[in-house]
Design an enzyme around this catalytic site. Sequence first.
Site, PDB file in Angstrom:
ATOM      1  N   HIS A 176     -12.187  43.427   6.166  1.00  0.00           N
ATOM      2  CA  HIS A 176     -13.587  43.662   6.533  1.00  0.00           C
ATOM      3  C   HIS A 176     -14.522  43.341   5.377  1.00  0.00           C
ATOM      4  O   HIS A 176     -15.555  42.672   5.546  1.00  0.00           O
ATOM      5  CB  HIS A 176     -13.771  45.121   6.968  1.00  0.00           C
ATOM      6  CG  HIS A 176     -15.194  45.474   7.283  1.00  0.00           C
ATOM      7  ND1 HIS A 176     -16.059  45.973   6.332  1.00  0.00           N
ATOM      8  CD2 HIS A 176     -15.897  45.387   8.443  1.00  0.00           C
ATOM      9  CE1 HIS A 176     -17.247  46.174   6.882  1.00  0.00           C
ATOM     10  NE2 HIS A 176     -17.165  45.830   8.156  1.00  0.00           N
ATOM     11  N   ARG A 201     -17.888  37.818  21.267  1.00  0.00           N
ATOM     12  CA  ARG A 201     -16.608  38.507  21.442  1.00  0.00           C
ATOM     13  C   ARG A 201     -16.894  39.982  21.702  1.00  0.00           C
ATOM     14  O   ARG A 201     -17.480  40.665  20.869  1.00  0.00           O
ATOM     15  CB  ARG A 201     -15.732  38.365  20.187  1.00  0.00           C
ATOM     16  CG  ARG A 201     -14.331  38.973  20.374  1.00  0.00           C
ATOM     17  CD  ARG A 201     -13.523  38.904  19.102  1.00  0.00           C
ATOM     18  NE  ARG A 201     -14.046  39.785  18.062  1.00  0.00           N
ATOM     19  CZ  ARG A 201     -13.559  39.846  16.823  1.00  0.00           C
ATOM     20  NH1 ARG A 201     -12.557  39.066  16.464  1.00  0.00           N
ATOM     21  NH2 ARG A 201     -14.085  40.672  15.940  1.00  0.00           N
ATOM     22  N   GLU A 212      -4.557  35.640  19.959  1.00  0.00           N
ATOM     23  CA  GLU A 212      -4.258  36.254  18.662  1.00  0.00           C
ATOM     24  C   GLU A 212      -2.965  37.059  18.655  1.00  0.00           C
ATOM     25  O   GLU A 212      -2.586  37.609  17.626  1.00  0.00           O
ATOM     26  CB  GLU A 212      -5.423  37.144  18.237  1.00  0.00           C
ATOM     27  CG  GLU A 212      -5.827  38.170  19.282  1.00  0.00           C
ATOM     28  CD  GLU A 212      -7.174  38.823  18.984  1.00  0.00           C
ATOM     29  OE1 GLU A 212      -7.588  38.827  17.807  1.00  0.00           O
ATOM     30  OE2 GLU A 212      -7.806  39.320  19.930  1.00  0.00           O
ATOM     31  N   GLY A 228      -7.371  33.327  17.110  1.00  0.00           N
ATOM     32  CA  GLY A 228      -7.700  34.237  16.019  1.00  0.00           C
ATOM     33  C   GLY A 228      -6.575  34.198  15.001  1.00  0.00           C
ATOM     34  O   GLY A 228      -5.621  34.970  15.083  1.00  0.00           O
ATOM     35  N   ASN A 246      -6.270  35.140  12.028  1.00  0.00           N
ATOM     36  CA  ASN A 246      -6.027  36.314  11.178  1.00  0.00           C
ATOM     37  C   ASN A 246      -4.973  37.234  11.797  1.00  0.00           C
ATOM     38  O   ASN A 246      -3.932  37.520  11.207  1.00  0.00           O
ATOM     39  CB  ASN A 246      -7.324  37.100  10.963  1.00  0.00           C
ATOM     40  CG  ASN A 246      -8.388  36.290  10.258  1.00  0.00           C
ATOM     41  OD1 ASN A 246      -8.116  35.230   9.711  1.00  0.00           O
ATOM     42  ND2 ASN A 246      -9.610  36.792  10.275  1.00  0.00           N
ATOM     43  N   CYS A 297     -11.089  30.479  15.275  1.00  0.00           N
ATOM     44  CA  CYS A 297     -12.201  31.195  14.643  1.00  0.00           C
ATOM     45  C   CYS A 297     -11.750  32.116  13.520  1.00  0.00           C
ATOM     46  O   CYS A 297     -12.539  32.919  13.026  1.00  0.00           O
ATOM     47  CB  CYS A 297     -12.980  32.001  15.687  1.00  0.00           C
ATOM     48  SG  CYS A 297     -12.015  33.273  16.524  1.00  0.00           S
TER      49      CYS A 297
END
Length: 557
Positions: free
Chosen positions: A191, A335, A434, A456, A458, A506
């Site tokens: 974050h 999203r 994801e 995604g 990540n 993304c």
Amino acid sequence: IYGLGELIVQGAVTPDHFEVDKATLKIKTKTVGNQEKAMIWRHGETVIEKLTSTSRDRQKVTDSEVVAIAKLGLQLEKHYYFPQDIEWAIENKEVFITQTRPITTLGSASKHTNTQRVSLEAQLPKTVLLTGDPASPGIACGPVQIIKGVSEIGKVHSGDVLVAAQTNPDYVPAMRKAVAIITETGGRTSHAAIVSRELGIPAVVGARGALKKLTNGQVVTVHGSKGEILKGGMSKGALLQNELKSEQKVIPIDKLPRIATRLYVNLAEPDKVEEVAKLPVDGVGLLRAEFMIAGIGTHPKKFIHDKKQHLFVDKLSENLKTFCEAFHPRPVVYRATDFRTNEYRNLIGGKEFEPEEANPMLGYRGAFRYISDPAVFKLELAAIKRVRNQHNLRNLWLMIPFVHTPEEMIQVKKIVVSVGLNRGSSFKLWMMCELPANVILLDQFIDTGIDGISIGSNDLTMLILGVDRDNSEVAGVFNERNPAVLWALEGGITTCRKRGVTVSICGQAPSDYPELVEKLVDWGITSVSVNRDVVAQVHETIHAAELKLLANKGKKR
């Protein structure tokens, strides 16, 4: 300069400076620096040698060599279709090009003299207090303010360096005031890293011992590009130079070559949307809901409990409207909320409505939450409808995160349709890809009726490799270029191409790894969505990859 270029990087010497007219190739400006020492390669190692008094003030390259280098620069620009930042060397009167890369910070030239252009690096403090992962580029200094919990964010004042164990959406108001961020834990997809890049401030994450080694009020310099926290601040001159460097980051849109792959930007904060909308992008590929809702500050279910849900819809729709107006008619892919329970609990009233979970990362979130308790999701959909219908901003699309099964996607679609939002030419429904299940069962997910997916990277990397992406202890294992992750990326893109649905990405990966962007283009990705600070670099990488792809196809014929 004489010798190897490392001394320029260190700011230890002042190089000669030449400016050549691009049209006539005549030297317009010449400033010869005084060089006292040189780095020489000798007997298998580099050594520093002092220069004689006669050679220190001498011009290091001849005028004819300067013009020859300028000509090579023009040739490279023509070859790559883009102005280049070139590194070169001369040995035995022969010019060698050692590196060339696109210039991504074109703008008005500084009027400062060569002496004032001495490397910013040379003016930084020398003592390194801590190191961590470079999470957001840039250099800033200020007094430390340690925050040990959400209740303390009011202690952060404008110009402070915010130091915390980690951050979450509740920290955003304080992060907006800070000039830099330092966290003890987390990686470059945490974050703190994501928000710092969006705010355009330097950040170092995973700086172990920061809470013990740093003290409130202590002045430090944060080097976000190197992952270093330095003792002390910078001089006013260095600060001015740093500001001038930032001001020069102007992207010449009219000079950028056209690309077939769509280039989107990832966003969350409405504060700088007007500035970001001027970038050469095709829209917003990921608009995160969490930051806007954290800005609202109160748990959506408390609004519902207090029969004030209209206030939530008002605030969210105003935020969405800001993005859609700035980018219109380019699409804005919103999203829907993907808050984890521990993040939701920190909102006002959150503890009343959120369960405590041992592992919120894999808990009550995403599509499953919408189906289990659709009330909050319907408030989001009401805000989307208002923006699209009342404000006539039909460029707002919807993306569903963290979908476990095709059956979940079907249930979510039923909720979307029930409020009057129907897929069509102006309203696209995407799904975040994801989870490993999303890749493995992608054909079945597409069968549910979606317009596209956005990978995604990540979470997908985290779940494929079994690595907590927020845990700095295992940050070294997290790697989007792992063969297993590449297999998933290629498989997802290939499936979407066969099925005729769009496929985007993304996550953080395309912002960090140019070689991965090349692979994505080669596999046939429809679009790439990146951080705003790397738009120009990724644009050039895509362009080069597309040219290479066309050349290879031509050879096969």
